[in-house]
Design a protein around this motif. Structure first.
Motif, mmCIF file in Angstrom:
data_model
loop_
_atom_site.group_PDB
_atom_site.id
_atom_site.type_symbol
_atom_site.label_atom_id
_atom_site.label_comp_id
_atom_site.label_asym_id
_atom_site.label_seq_id
_atom_site.Cartn_x
_atom_site.Cartn_y
_atom_site.Cartn_z
ATOM 1 N N ALA A 170 0.793 -1.336 0.080
ATOM 2 C CA ALA A 170 -0.100 -0.133 0.000
ATOM 3 C C ALA A 170 0.785 1.193 0.183
ATOM 4 C CB ALA A 170 -0.870 0.186 1.369
ATOM 5 N N LYS A 206 2.628 1.712 -3.378
ATOM 6 C CA LYS A 206 1.304 2.376 -4.402
ATOM 7 C C LYS A 206 1.059 3.834 -4.154
ATOM 8 C CE LYS A 206 -3.120 1.352 -6.005
ATOM 9 N NZ LYS A 206 -4.397 0.309 -5.924
ATOM 10 N N GLU A 207 0.832 4.250 -2.901
ATOM 11 C CA GLU A 207 0.698 5.360 -2.494
ATOM 12 C C GLU A 207 1.560 6.301 -2.771
ATOM 13 O OE1 GLU A 207 -0.013 8.136 1.805
ATOM 14 O OE2 GLU A 207 -0.912 6.018 1.541
ATOM 15 N N TRP A 208 2.835 6.154 -2.695
ATOM 16 C CA TRP A 208 3.792 6.868 -3.089
ATOM 17 C C TRP A 208 4.692 6.906 -4.201
ATOM 18 C CZ3 TRP A 208 7.343 6.820 2.338
ATOM 19 C CH2 TRP A 208 6.538 7.496 3.416
ATOM 20 N N GLY A 211 -5.917 1.685 6.142
ATOM 21 C CA GLY A 211 -4.754 2.036 5.567
ATOM 22 C C GLY A 211 -3.263 1.621 6.356
#
Length: 444
Positions: free
Chosen positions: A47, A50-52, A174
């Motif tokens: 996660a 993917k977010e960064w 998250g």
């Protein structure tokens, strides 16, 4: 009743008290918190990447920061326990972990994350040493080895807890929620340690801080053991200085080199799997909920492996069981690579087998090393092997990141790390004293 024996003799030769067991349980809890801290990043990685928008090669830096910090903490920070006290350093380390984990939960850049994981590793490396010493110094002779073994199951238990937390928290809340939860577990360990953990009696006698006799007698009252009229003499190594330096005899150099090679290469593979297993399962189209469940099963198998290898090693032979588990580890890695994408149950089974053989192989290698040396050089030999293993734990995640980032795919990445396990297999078989042709029993 007053006593003339040393605190060490009293503790080693008398039955365990409820308070001693409470200290051991607290150390196991703290070690479980360590297990949560170490593997949290593995579950958060998919996660977070993917977010960064971070590649696997780049994110390998974050994975590597923790083992680098652990090595630094083990070598350079843990000796402070002999100067400031086991309890004092343990509390400082637990407190620092709470701060680092809360800061990690709000980190906003890769640089910040890598820095915090490095500092977290430093605290973890020193804390593991403190916990091992504390358990050893509060255990009697009859139960010492068993209790130290139980301490190490705490790490696998922590991995199980982290897997459960990942299954519950990652998808709805998250990756940051996972670090907040890990921080809260460390808060519990810190608060309990603040009120329950006592200073080591051996430290009080050796270093003689202010009010050492009063503190020593207070601890012995809590353990329901006789008190002292005066402080016993300090150990000769402290009172008179170090008399000499222990070295590995030339006849053992060849075997020592093989054991170091075995420890290094094994931990390259084991460290890779510990860091990248959740990502590998993510590549196999497993949701984070199932990924967390797989983590619980994998780390649960590790707990069983500690006990299984310890129970069978004497009957089967340390070297034989090391070879069996190293081969099993390679086969389990290969199986995990061969299971089709989306096959949830087979993926969980393969992951669980990899955890069982991974942890069991590590335990077996430690037993082989302990039985290779006699008592005069056993600590030095084991320390050298574990130091090489730390380096392998740094290299493995980096190589894994490059392999995944280069597009090797799940099967070929796992097969690569399975094949190199042939090296520790051969090393374990041929690690023997050139002088005697056989290892020296650990009870020597």
């Amino acid at each position: 009743m007053r006593v003339s024996r040393s605190p060490t003799d009293v503790i080693r030769q008398s039955p365990m008290s409820v308070y001693q067991y409470a200290i051991i349980a607290l150390c196991v809890l703290s070690y479980a918190s360590d297990g949560v801290d170490v593997v949290t990043l593995s579950y958060a990685a998919p996660a977070l990447m993917k977010e960064w928008g971070i590649s696997a090669e780049t994110f390998g830096l974050a994975y590597t920061a923790t083992p680098v910090g652990i090595a630094v903490g083990s070598f350079f920070l843990s000796p402070l326990a002999d100067k400031v006290g086991r309890r004092t350093l343990t509390l400082w380390l637990l407190g620092s972990l709470v701060i680092m984990l809360f800061l990690t939960a709000v980190s906003s850049s890769l640089l910040m994350l890598v820095t915090l994981r490095l500092l977290t590793g430093v605290s973890l490396g020193a804390l593991v040493v403190c916990l091992n010493v504390t358990v050893s110094e509060f255990s009697n002779e009859e139960r010492s080895n068993l209790l130290v073994g139980i301490l190490h199951t705490g790490y696998s238990a922590g991995g199980m807890v982290c897997g459960a937390l990942a299954a519950l928290l990652l998808e709805p809340l998250g990756w940051r929620a996972l670090f907040f939860a890990a921080a809260l577990l460390s808060v519990v360990s810190f608060v309990l340690s603040l009120f329950v953990l006592a200073e080591s009696p051996m430290y009080l006698v050796a270093r003689r801080p202010a009010n050492a006799l009063q503190r020593l007698n207070a601890i012995f009252r809590r353990m329901n053991k006789p008190e002292f009229d005066s402080l016993p003499p300090a150990p000769e190594t402290v009172a008179g200085g170090r008399k000499g330096r222990t070295i590995i005899p030339r006849a053992l150099w060849f075997g020592t080199g093989l054991l170091c090679l075995a420890g290094f290469v094994f931990t390259v593979s084991g460290g890779f799997m510990a860091s990248w297993r959740p990502k590998l399962l993510d590549m196999a189209q497993m949701t984070m909920t199932w990924n967390g469940i797989a983590g619980v099963c994998t780390h649960g198998a590790g707990i069983f492996a500690h006990l299984f290898v310890g129970a069978l090693a004497r009957k089967v032979g340390e070297r034989k069981i090391a070879v069996i588990f190293l081969i099993g580890m390679g086969l389990a890695f290969t199986l995990l690579g061969m299971v089709p994408d989306g096959a949830i149950v087979p993926l969980i089974v393969a992951s669980t087998l990899s955890g069982f053989f991974n942890v069991g192989a590590f335990t077996a290698i430690i037993l082989v090393t302990l039985n290779y040396y006699d008592a005069s050089v056993r600590s030095a030999g084991l320390g050298i092997m574990l130091g090489c293993s730390r380096v392998g734990g740094i290299v493995g995640p980096l190589l894994g990141g490059f392999a995944i980032g280069a597009g090797f795919g799940r099967f070929w990445t796992l097969f690569l790390f399975a094949v190199i396990l042939a090296i520790p297999v051969v090393a374990a078989i041929y690690a023997r004293s050139r002088a005697t042709g056989a290892p020296v029993p650990a009870h020597a």
